[in-house]
Design a protein around this motif. Structure first.
Motif, mmCIF file in Angstrom:
data_model
loop_
_atom_site.group_PDB
_atom_site.id
_atom_site.type_symbol
_atom_site.label_atom_id
_atom_site.label_comp_id
_atom_site.label_asym_id
_atom_site.label_seq_id
_atom_site.Cartn_x
_atom_site.Cartn_y
_atom_site.Cartn_z
ATOM 1 N N PRO A 200 0.838 -1.199 0.000
ATOM 2 C CA PRO A 200 0.000 0.000 0.000
ATOM 3 C C PRO A 200 0.876 1.252 0.000
ATOM 4 O O PRO A 200 2.051 1.180 0.370
ATOM 5 C CB PRO A 200 -0.769 -0.091 1.321
ATOM 6 N N THR A 201 0.268 2.382 -0.391
ATOM 7 C CA THR A 201 1.057 3.607 -0.529
ATOM 8 C C THR A 201 1.753 4.000 0.770
ATOM 9 O O THR A 201 2.914 4.401 0.770
ATOM 10 C CB THR A 201 0.141 4.768 -0.996
ATOM 11 N N TRP A 202 1.069 3.842 1.914
ATOM 12 C CA TRP A 202 1.703 4.281 3.165
ATOM 13 C C TRP A 202 2.939 3.458 3.464
ATOM 14 O O TRP A 202 3.903 3.964 4.047
ATOM 15 C CB TRP A 202 0.714 4.252 4.344
ATOM 16 N N VAL A 203 2.933 2.193 3.022
ATOM 17 C CA VAL A 203 4.112 1.352 3.243
ATOM 18 C C VAL A 203 5.280 1.842 2.374
ATOM 19 O O VAL A 203 6.421 1.936 2.840
ATOM 20 C CB VAL A 203 3.785 -0.125 2.932
ATOM 21 N N ILE A 204 4.985 2.200 1.118
ATOM 22 C CA ILE A 204 6.031 2.702 0.223
ATOM 23 C C ILE A 204 6.612 4.005 0.776
ATOM 24 O O ILE A 204 7.834 4.193 0.831
ATOM 25 C CB ILE A 204 5.471 2.929 -1.204
ATOM 26 N N VAL A 205 5.730 4.898 1.221
ATOM 27 C CA VAL A 205 6.190 6.180 1.760
ATOM 28 C C VAL A 205 7.027 5.958 3.024
ATOM 29 O O VAL A 205 8.102 6.546 3.195
ATOM 30 C CB VAL A 205 4.985 7.105 2.072
ATOM 31 N N ALA A 206 6.553 5.066 3.910
ATOM 32 C CA ALA A 206 7.279 4.834 5.161
ATOM 33 C C ALA A 206 8.645 4.220 4.894
ATOM 34 O O ALA A 206 9.660 4.634 5.472
ATOM 35 C CB ALA A 206 6.459 3.920 6.080
ATOM 36 N N ALA A 207 8.688 3.231 3.993
ATOM 37 C CA ALA A 207 9.963 2.564 3.704
ATOM 38 C C ALA A 207 10.933 3.531 3.031
ATOM 39 O O ALA A 207 12.111 3.607 3.400
ATOM 40 C CB ALA A 207 9.722 1.339 2.812
ATOM 41 N N GLY A 208 10.426 4.303 2.056
ATOM 42 C CA GLY A 208 11.269 5.288 1.389
ATOM 43 C C GLY A 208 11.751 6.344 2.370
ATOM 44 O O GLY A 208 12.914 6.758 2.351
ATOM 45 N N GLY A 209 10.844 6.772 3.270
ATOM 46 C CA GLY A 209 11.196 7.789 4.255
ATOM 47 C C GLY A 209 12.268 7.294 5.220
ATOM 48 O O GLY A 209 13.220 8.016 5.536
ATOM 49 N N ALA A 210 12.130 6.044 5.678
ATOM 50 C CA ALA A 210 13.096 5.511 6.649
ATOM 51 C C ALA A 210 14.480 5.394 6.022
ATOM 52 O O ALA A 210 15.495 5.759 6.639
ATOM 53 C CB ALA A 210 12.625 4.153 7.164
ATOM 54 N N ILE A 211 14.548 4.891 4.790
ATOM 55 C CA ILE A 211 15.864 4.710 4.169
ATOM 56 C C ILE A 211 16.481 6.075 3.841
ATOM 57 O O ILE A 211 17.694 6.273 3.976
ATOM 58 C CB ILE A 211 15.776 3.794 2.923
ATOM 59 N N ALA A 212 15.622 7.052 3.465
ATOM 60 C CA ALA A 212 16.137 8.391 3.164
ATOM 61 C C ALA A 212 16.658 9.063 4.429
ATOM 62 O O ALA A 212 17.725 9.678 4.429
ATOM 63 C CB ALA A 212 15.040 9.240 2.523
ATOM 64 N N ALA A 213 15.919 8.930 5.535
ATOM 65 C CA ALA A 213 16.358 9.532 6.801
ATOM 66 C C ALA A 213 17.685 8.909 7.239
ATOM 67 O O ALA A 213 18.607 9.612 7.666
ATOM 68 C CB ALA A 213 15.297 9.316 7.878
ATOM 69 N N GLY A 214 17.796 7.592 7.113
ATOM 70 C CA GLY A 214 19.045 6.925 7.469
ATOM 71 C C GLY A 214 20.187 7.404 6.593
ATOM 72 O O GLY A 214 21.285 7.693 7.079
ATOM 73 N N THR A 215 19.919 7.528 5.294
ATOM 74 C CA THR A 215 20.944 7.994 4.367
ATOM 75 C C THR A 215 21.421 9.383 4.748
ATOM 76 O O THR A 215 22.613 9.679 4.737
ATOM 77 C CB THR A 215 20.391 8.013 2.925
ATOM 78 N N TYR A 216 20.471 10.247 5.118
ATOM 79 C CA TYR A 216 20.830 11.621 5.444
ATOM 80 C C TYR A 216 21.680 11.703 6.716
ATOM 81 O O TYR A 216 22.469 12.621 6.890
ATOM 82 C CB TYR A 216 19.569 12.486 5.590
#
Lengths: 77, 387
Positions: B218-234
């Motif tokens: 679902p979209t919220w899962v894609i957003v959450a997963a993308g957000g978590a990996i982006a935050a970690g990357t940053y």
């Protein structure tokens, strides 16, 4: 336990990776070389040579850009 | 039912935590050489990488329908407790290697965790060892060598072609090129690794009937997963960036471009051919090849050796921890709570240890090796001894 290892596919992947990498870096380096020649030519006042060099550089960088776009299409596929 | 829904919530949170560690563990893959050669300022580099990792998460959900790629038998349905234990093992190993500044494969940590937890929870027959060999072990050995050879050849040619240029003009050109090659790696990373987290969360939701079978994330899962990996990357993962950018070899812009191009090419070609290889190992191999192909032709072999040992240890170590976690988590809610508590305490402990020798955007390009055993003011003799 199924141990069929596709050596062909492995070798193909390795070979393609090697050739593509060397090709892209070579073309990019040629582009940089051409750009540097243009600067030398322009500084020497020879605009004709400079234009040829610029065209060559543009061609090289355009080829690299195409490779990047193809890479993007692979990611999105 | 009560127990299961609690467990699913825990799995989702742990999956996002793993995704976060995956992000900062792997920032170095795309950005270490760009930071080392000065193509990008450290903060700018991690910001670009974070954005592209996030964008990458939206590009594809192809991989998200299977989290293990056939390594463990998913037909019987992966139990949430096994997934949870696998994630715990992977997170702890990611943090140990980050603390030591060693680039190890986040994917191998996750696979190792899945294997260990499955062996304990289901039995040996739950793991397809043939797939482990053909899809993980062989590519793991071959891919860094291929990337290294390609980067070596490309570096040689790059120096040869531009030998009449001024060094300044050459470096300027290759630095610009590095921005593109590094960005491509970031994007590919986001697509591949964020999908694994999406897959885990989706499977956990399917297992309790919150989603139909074979549902896409679902979209919220894609957003959450993308957000978590982006935050970690940053967050940067500066310890690993220093090891990869400065620890392996003294890298110049043409070498940086050659190694990144080799890495991007190997990653894209292999994932196109269905090999799930480690970005980390490919990039490290590329850097070593570029180091050997450069004018100085040098690689710091002690660092290279430590990295290779770590790669070899990643799968079994994560498997061991995950196996132990699976054993405890299987006992019921209290077991899950115990594993969760150990995970949180272990993570916090390692963060505290990392403060002894902090590596930040400001000092990432110094050459002092990262090691927790070292005092705050590093002395050459003690910093190279591994604890």
């Amino acid at each position: 336990m199924n141990m069929s290892i596709k050596w062909n596919a492995l070798a193909q992947t390795a070979g393609i990776s090697f050739v593509v990498t060397v090709a892209i870096v070579t073309v990019f380096a040629l582009g940089i070389m051409a750009l540097s020649r243009r600067e030398t030519a322009v500084a020497a006042g020879s605009s004709g040579k400079g234009t040829v060099a610029l065209a060559g550089a543009s061609l090289c960088f355009a080829a690299c850009a195409a490779a990047v776009l193809y890479g993007l299409s692979l990611i999105a596929a | 039912m009560e127990h299961i829904s609690f467990l699913v919530a825990v799995v989702i949170i742990t999956a996002l935590a793993f995704d976060f560690t995956n992000g900062f563990h792997d920032t170095a893959n795309a950005m270490a050489t760009s930071i080392a050669t000065g193509a990008l300022k450290p903060k700018v580099a991690v910001a670009i990488s974070a954005v592209l990792n996030f964008a990458g998460a939206f590009l594809s959900v192809k991989v998200a329908t299977t989290i293990s790629g056939g390594i463990v038998n998913e037909k019987t349905g992966l139990q949430p407790s096994i997934i949870f234990a696998a994630l715990a093992g992977a997170i702890l190993w990611n943090l140990v290697t980050w603390l030591r500044g060693l680039p190890s494969s986040s994917s191998h940590a996750l696979y190792g965790g899945l294997i260990g937890a499955t062996v304990v929870g289901v039995g040996l027959h739950g793991v397809n060892f043939g797939v482990v060999v053909s899809k993980i072990l062989i590519p793991a050995v071959a891919s860094p060598i291929v990337a290294g050879l390609a980067a070596w050849g490309a570096t040689k040619l790059a120096y040869r072609i531009t030998r009449k240029n001024s060094t300044e003009a050459t470096n300027k050109g290759f630095r610009k090129g590095q921005i593109f090659s590094a960005s491509l790696i970031s994007l590919a990373h986001g697509t591949n690794d964020a999908q694994k987290t999406m897959g885990i969360i989706t499977l956990a939701l399917v297992s309790v009937g919150a989603l139909p079978k074979h549902a896409l994330p679902p979209t919220w899962v894609i957003v959450a997963a993308g957000g978590a990996i982006a935050a970690g990357t940053y967050m940067g993962g500066w310890r690993i960036i220093r090891s990869m950018g400065k620890g392996l070899t003294d890298i110049q812009a043409p070498q940086g471009f050659a190694s990144e191009s080799a890495a991007a090419t190997v990653i894209l070609t292999s994932s196109h051919m269905g090999y799930g290889l480690s970005t980390t190992q490919v990039v490290s191999g590329g850097i070593m090849g570029a180091g050997l192909g450069g004018p100085k032709a040098e690689v710091h072999w002690s660092m290279a050796r430590r990295m290779v040992y770590t790669w070899g240890l990643t799968l079994p170590a994560a498997a061991l921890v995950a196996g132990a976690a699976a054993f405890v988590a299987d006992k019921g809610t209290w077991g899950v709570l115990v594993v969760g508590a150990v995970l949180v305490a272990g993570s916090a402990g390692m963060w505290v240890l990392s403060r002894r020798q902090p590596v930040t955007a400001g000092n990432v390009n110094e050459v002092t090796p990262v090691d927790v055993a070292a005092p705050v003011t590093p002395t050459p003799a003690s910093t190279t001894v591994a604890a």
